[in-house]
Design a protein around this motif. Structure first.
Motif, mmCIF file in Angstrom:
data_model
loop_
_atom_site.group_PDB
_atom_site.id
_atom_site.type_symbol
_atom_site.label_atom_id
_atom_site.label_comp_id
_atom_site.label_asym_id
_atom_site.label_seq_id
_atom_site.Cartn_x
_atom_site.Cartn_y
_atom_site.Cartn_z
ATOM 1 N N ARG A 1 53.852 37.736 32.168
ATOM 2 C CA ARG A 1 54.316 37.937 33.545
ATOM 3 C C ARG A 1 55.305 39.098 33.621
ATOM 4 N N TYR A 2 56.232 39.137 32.670
ATOM 5 C CA TYR A 2 57.212 40.227 32.629
ATOM 6 C C TYR A 2 56.524 41.573 32.373
ATOM 7 N N ALA A 3 55.591 41.591 31.436
ATOM 8 C CA ALA A 3 54.861 42.825 31.126
ATOM 9 C C ALA A 3 54.089 43.318 32.346
ATOM 10 N N LEU A 4 53.442 42.408 33.050
ATOM 11 C CA LEU A 4 52.690 42.788 34.245
ATOM 12 C C LEU A 4 53.611 43.346 35.329
ATOM 13 N N SER A 5 54.781 42.748 35.488
ATOM 14 C CA SER A 5 55.710 43.260 36.503
ATOM 15 C C SER A 5 56.178 44.664 36.145
ATOM 16 N N ARG A 6 56.437 44.912 34.862
ATOM 17 C CA ARG A 6 56.849 46.252 34.428
ATOM 18 C C ARG A 6 55.724 47.265 34.641
ATOM 19 N N LEU A 7 54.500 46.867 34.342
ATOM 20 C CA LEU A 7 53.351 47.763 34.524
ATOM 21 C C LEU A 7 53.101 48.036 36.010
ATOM 22 N N GLU A 8 53.324 47.034 36.855
ATOM 23 C CA GLU A 8 53.172 47.236 38.304
ATOM 24 C C GLU A 8 54.240 48.177 38.836
ATOM 25 N N GLU A 9 55.462 48.071 38.290
ATOM 26 C CA GLU A 9 56.554 48.942 38.733
ATOM 27 C C GLU A 9 56.217 50.418 38.558
ATOM 28 N N ILE A 10 55.539 50.750 37.469
ATOM 29 C CA ILE A 10 55.220 52.155 37.214
ATOM 30 C C ILE A 10 53.838 52.539 37.737
ATOM 31 N N GLY A 11 53.146 51.592 38.339
ATOM 32 C CA GLY A 11 51.890 51.895 39.015
ATOM 33 C C GLY A 11 50.686 52.113 38.117
ATOM 34 N N VAL A 12 50.643 51.450 36.961
ATOM 35 C CA VAL A 12 49.487 51.645 36.080
ATOM 36 C C VAL A 12 48.499 50.493 36.139
ATOM 37 N N ILE A 13 48.842 49.424 36.854
ATOM 38 C CA ILE A 13 47.872 48.355 37.048
ATOM 39 C C ILE A 13 47.763 48.031 38.525
ATOM 40 N N GLU A 14 46.625 47.457 38.847
ATOM 41 C CA GLU A 14 46.370 47.028 40.214
ATOM 42 C C GLU A 14 46.049 45.543 40.161
ATOM 43 N N SER A 15 46.554 44.785 41.110
ATOM 44 C CA SER A 15 46.245 43.361 41.148
ATOM 45 C C SER A 15 45.631 43.011 42.494
ATOM 46 N N ARG A 16 44.754 42.028 42.434
ATOM 47 C CA ARG A 16 44.124 41.526 43.657
ATOM 48 C C ARG A 16 43.833 40.049 43.452
ATOM 49 N N PHE A 17 43.609 39.346 44.547
ATOM 50 C CA PHE A 17 43.299 37.927 44.449
ATOM 51 C C PHE A 17 41.882 37.745 43.922
ATOM 52 N N SER A 18 41.690 36.704 43.133
ATOM 53 C CA SER A 18 40.376 36.371 42.590
ATOM 54 C C SER A 18 39.512 35.774 43.694
ATOM 55 N N PHE A 19 38.258 36.189 43.748
ATOM 56 C CA PHE A 19 37.335 35.596 44.719
ATOM 57 C C PHE A 19 36.940 34.184 44.289
ATOM 58 N N ALA A 20 36.900 33.953 42.987
ATOM 59 C CA ALA A 20 36.518 32.640 42.470
ATOM 60 C C ALA A 20 37.621 31.604 42.679
ATOM 61 N N ASP A 21 38.881 32.030 42.568
ATOM 62 C CA ASP A 21 40.020 31.120 42.714
ATOM 63 C C ASP A 21 41.172 31.897 43.334
ATOM 64 N N ALA A 22 41.391 31.708 44.618
ATOM 65 C CA ALA A 22 42.392 32.485 45.356
ATOM 66 C C ALA A 22 43.820 32.246 44.880
ATOM 67 N N ARG A 23 44.034 31.229 44.031
ATOM 68 C CA ARG A 23 45.372 30.991 43.485
ATOM 69 C C ARG A 23 45.692 31.972 42.362
#
Length: 91
Positions: free
Chosen positions: A60-82
């Motif tokens: 979770r921490y790694a993903l937040s750091r990667l999102e801060e610098i704009g190298v990953i994109e996240s979206r909701f899953s169509f299979a499980d919106a959670r």
């Protein structure tokens, strides 16, 4: 403009563009998550924890750091919106 100003401007543009140079300065866990995403097109946080053998909190921490610098994109899953699906956006 001094040489250090030009260098910092170049570094700032690399961080804004979200390239591998920006990832280089992150913690090892974030680098590992980025590399796993490089080889697997899209993964959820749980899948990343399984693939990297890192604790969910660290992922979770790694993903937040990667999102801060704009190298990953996240979206909701169509299979499980959670769940969110993460994709690497590095050139």
């Amino acid at each position: 403009m001094s040489a250090s100003d030009i260098q910092s401007a170049d570094t700032d543009s690399e961080y804004e563009s979200g390239g591998w140079e920006a990832v280089r300065d992150l913690p090892p866990s974030a680098k590992l998550v980025a590399k796993v995403l490089e080889y697997n097109e899209t993964l959820t946080q749980g899948q990343l924890a399984e693939e990297t053998l890192l604790p969910p909190r660290t992922v979770r921490y790694a993903l937040s750091r990667l999102e801060e610098i704009g190298v990953i994109e996240s979206r909701f899953s169509f299979a499980d919106a959670r769940k969110r699906i993460y994709t690497l956006q590095v050139e």
